[in-house]
Design an enzyme around this catalytic site. Structure first.
Site, PDB file in Angstrom:
ATOM      1  N   GLU A 104      16.264  30.234 -60.975  1.00 29.53           N
ATOM      2  CA  GLU A 104      17.522  30.701 -60.373  1.00 29.53           C
ATOM      3  C   GLU A 104      17.769  32.179 -60.659  1.00 29.53           C
ATOM      4  O   GLU A 104      18.743  32.552 -61.311  1.00 29.53           O
ATOM      5  CB  GLU A 104      18.686  29.830 -60.859  1.00 29.53           C
ATOM      6  CG  GLU A 104      18.515  28.374 -60.436  1.00 29.53           C
ATOM      7  CD  GLU A 104      19.641  27.448 -60.860  1.00 29.53           C
ATOM      8  OE1 GLU A 104      20.346  27.774 -61.820  1.00 29.53           O
ATOM      9  OE2 GLU A 104      19.818  26.399 -60.222  1.00 29.53           O
ATOM     10  N   GLU A 109      14.793  21.149 -58.095  1.00 32.21           N
ATOM     11  CA  GLU A 109      15.914  20.567 -58.836  1.00 32.21           C
ATOM     12  C   GLU A 109      16.853  19.920 -57.839  1.00 32.21           C
ATOM     13  O   GLU A 109      17.232  20.541 -56.840  1.00 32.21           O
ATOM     14  CB  GLU A 109      16.716  21.628 -59.590  1.00 32.21           C
ATOM     15  CG  GLU A 109      16.098  22.089 -60.860  1.00 32.21           C
ATOM     16  CD  GLU A 109      17.042  22.968 -61.671  1.00 32.21           C
ATOM     17  OE1 GLU A 109      18.260  22.710 -61.692  1.00 32.21           O
ATOM     18  OE2 GLU A 109      16.552  23.921 -62.283  1.00 32.21           O
TER      19      GLU A 109
HETATM   20  C1  BG6 Z   1      20.536  24.345 -62.579  1.00 31.92           C
HETATM   21  C2  BG6 Z   1      19.777  24.795 -63.798  1.00 31.92           C
HETATM   22  O1  BG6 Z   1      21.388  25.352 -62.217  1.00 31.92           O
HETATM   23  O2  BG6 Z   1      21.383  23.256 -62.706  1.00 31.92           O
HETATM   24  C3  BG6 Z   1      19.538  23.724 -64.837  1.00 31.92           C
HETATM   25  O3  BG6 Z   1      18.539  25.387 -63.444  1.00 31.92           O
HETATM   26  C4  BG6 Z   1      20.791  22.903 -64.977  1.00 31.92           C
HETATM   27  O4  BG6 Z   1      19.140  24.339 -66.020  1.00 31.92           O
HETATM   28  C5  BG6 Z   1      21.098  22.236 -63.640  1.00 31.92           C
HETATM   29  O5  BG6 Z   1      20.742  21.958 -66.005  1.00 31.92           O
HETATM   30  C6  BG6 Z   1      22.289  21.303 -63.674  1.00 31.92           C
HETATM   31  O6  BG6 Z   1      23.381  21.944 -64.207  1.00 31.92           O
HETATM   32  P1  BG6 Z   1      24.231  21.346 -65.407  1.00 31.92           P
HETATM   33  O7  BG6 Z   1      25.156  22.416 -65.767  1.00 31.92           O
HETATM   34  O8  BG6 Z   1      24.887  20.136 -64.885  1.00 31.92           O
HETATM   35  O9  BG6 Z   1      23.250  21.050 -66.487  1.00 31.92           O
END
Ligand code: BG6
Length: 491
Positions: free
Chosen positions: A192, A388
């Site tokens: 990101e 992701e």
């Molecule tokens: C993404 C990141 O933005 O979102 C991860 O690359 C992160 O590291 C994921 O864990 C989910 O976000 P969160 O804040 O719910 O863990």
């Protein structure tokens, strides 16, 4: 009738994690402190105002560096993958994973950032992880920098705004590419990369107090961004040279921006919002700054300090594919008065009345994923990779089971959207790695109870628990989906 072709036979199904959120072992094997090790648990954080949450001072950092506490610094314990990796990889193999996205903690390899020699114990740890993956024919997909640069970046330097950091990163990249050249083919440079604007410390090691004025701070964030672009291009070149046939991708936080109404002003606003994000992928795909970004620099009076070779480097080493995280979509409006604001992945946006949200307010929008895939493919004509996606939820263990039907529903709808993008819209998609396939510490809130996993980890927000692993209902569902190569989704 022509039969629809589904996901390609070599589609990379798997899961994703980041070292700082899963590994633990924060002070083991010669590891140095990273920016993640000073991130504090704030269970009562106002999720609508995350910018407050990211604020950190040198005093906070000094206090954290002196402390060996792991309760209020949860990324120090993570899910203890450091000791559980064999069991965890065996579970991934049982689900049929073809790929495992993970990151290498820079501070395990160069604990103080500027060490003369890499830390052998750190390198050996990842050798063992990759060998374990090889045992099950799971391809590693390695992120070089995922919110875990060595803390020295902030204490000795002004984060990525310091040009010298490019040299340290290059040294790190050369070391890991050389060491793992026979083990890792797929790479991502920066997780990101656009997030440096939202959380300059976590992504780039920049602290407000390192700069005299707000303007100097803001301009330094863009300077840091330039250094990351150059570093990313250099890393791509290094990777290709040391590992012929390797594939290197950029990675962005994909949001689909919907105009709040069909008023042309709102449509324009959505287009301008999208450009703020595309500035990052455009630069890494086309190897040069897009004109609209240069215009913004001009308007804000930002003068990026470049070295003679920077433009050539950025042009010479564009990425091979475009990867992204996708959790939710956003709305844009010219006039935001009286519109409700909704929290999201490290940034809030206008609430979309047509969408439901998870417990943290992130709006659930599978169609937005299909739209994102079409947008990105039409823009770049490069293979895409969803690295992701997933649902953060509070899971409950009842009679030794986690019946996470809500997670299955979320994943199913998003995979269906990918299927449609591939089969109906002609999008070239390399793979899908669901986020946090094993429960891990949340990036934004540092909670353990915001779970994404298909595998439950017995550990609470305060690090209490046995750290035992338990297969959730979604584990079996995903296993079947991978076995059918997603064909069961289409029915
Ligand atoms: C993404 C990141 O933005 O979102 C991860 O690359 C992160 O590291 C994921 O864990 C989910 O976000 P969160 O804040 O719910 O863990």
């Amino acid at each position: 009738m022509l039969e629809k072709k589904g996901f390609p036979q070599d589609f990379l199904w798997g899961g994703a994690t980041a070292a700082n959120q899963i590994e633990g072992g924060w002070n083991l094997g010669g590891k140095g402190l990273s920016v993640a090790d000073v991130a504090k648990l704030k269970p009562d954080v106002d999720i609508k105002n995350m910018s407050e949450h990211w604020k950190i001072t040198l005093d906070d950092i000094r206090a954290a560096a002196k402390s060996s506490d792991t309760v209020y610094y949860p990324k120090r314990h993570g899910s203890d993958f450091y000791h559980h990796y064999k069991e965890d990889i065996a579970l991934m193999a049982e689900m049929g994973f073809k790929v495992y996205r993970m990151s290498i903690a820079w501070s395990r390899i160069f604990p103080n950032l500027d060490d003369e020699e890499p830390n052998e114990e750190g390198l050996a740890f990842y050798d063992k992880v990759f060998e374990e993956l090889q045992k099950y024919q799971i391809e590693p997909l390695v992120t070089m920098s995922h919110y875990e640069p060595p803390l020295a970046l902030a204490t000795k330097y002004k984060g990525w705004s310091d040009r010298k950091v490019i040299d340290y990163f290059v040294c790190f990249v050369e070391t890991i590419c050389e060491r793992y050249k026979d083990k890792v083919k797929y790479w991502i440079t920066f997780n990101e990369i656009d997030s440096i604007i939202r959380h300059p410390f976590m992504t780039g090691g920049l602290l407000r107090e390192q700069f005299d004025t707000e303007t100097e701070y803001e301009h330094s964030i863009y300077q840091a961004m330039h250094h990351q672009f150059v570093a990313s291009a250099l890393a791509t070149g290094i990777c290709h040279k040391i590992i012929p046939g390797s594939k290197v991708g950029c990675m962005i936080t994909k949001q689909t921006y919907y105009p709040y109404t069909c008023r042309p002003e709102d449509v324009l606003e959505a287009q301008l919002d999208a450009r703020k994000l595309y500035a990052f992928s455009d630069t890494q795909v086309f190897g040069e700054y897009p004109p609209y970004l240069l215009k913004m620099y001009e308007e804000k009076g930002i003068k990026i300090k470049k070295e003679a070779d920077d433009d050539r480097i950025m042009k010479a080493y564009p990425v091979d594919y475009v990867s992204f995280s996708y959790y939710s979509s956003s709305c844009s409006a010219k006039d935001k008065t009286n519109l409700s604001i909704n929290p999201g992945n490290t940034a809030s946006s206008i609430k979309n009345p047509y969408l439901k949200a998870n417990e943290w307010g992130w709006q659930i929008d599978p169609t937005g994923l299909r739209i994102s895939l079409i947008e990105l493919y039409d823009r770049y004509h490069k293979p895409l990779f969803v690295v992701e996606n997933g649902l953060g939820a509070k899971d409950e263990v009842l009679h030794g089971e986690v019946n996470d039907d809500y997670r299955i529903a979320y994943m199913k709808s998003h995979i269906q959207a990918m299927y449609d993008a591939v089969t109906c819209d002609g999008v070239e998609l390399m793979g899908y790695t669901c986020w946090g396939c094993i429960d891990l510490v949340s990036n934004s809130t540092n909670q353990m109870d915001k779970r994404y996993g298909l595998i439950y980890v017995d550990c609470d927000d305060f690090g209490n628990g046995s750290y035992k692993r338990l297969k959730k209902k979604s584990f079996y569902w995903y296993k079947e989906l991978i076995r059918c190569n997603g064909e069961n989704i289409a029915k």
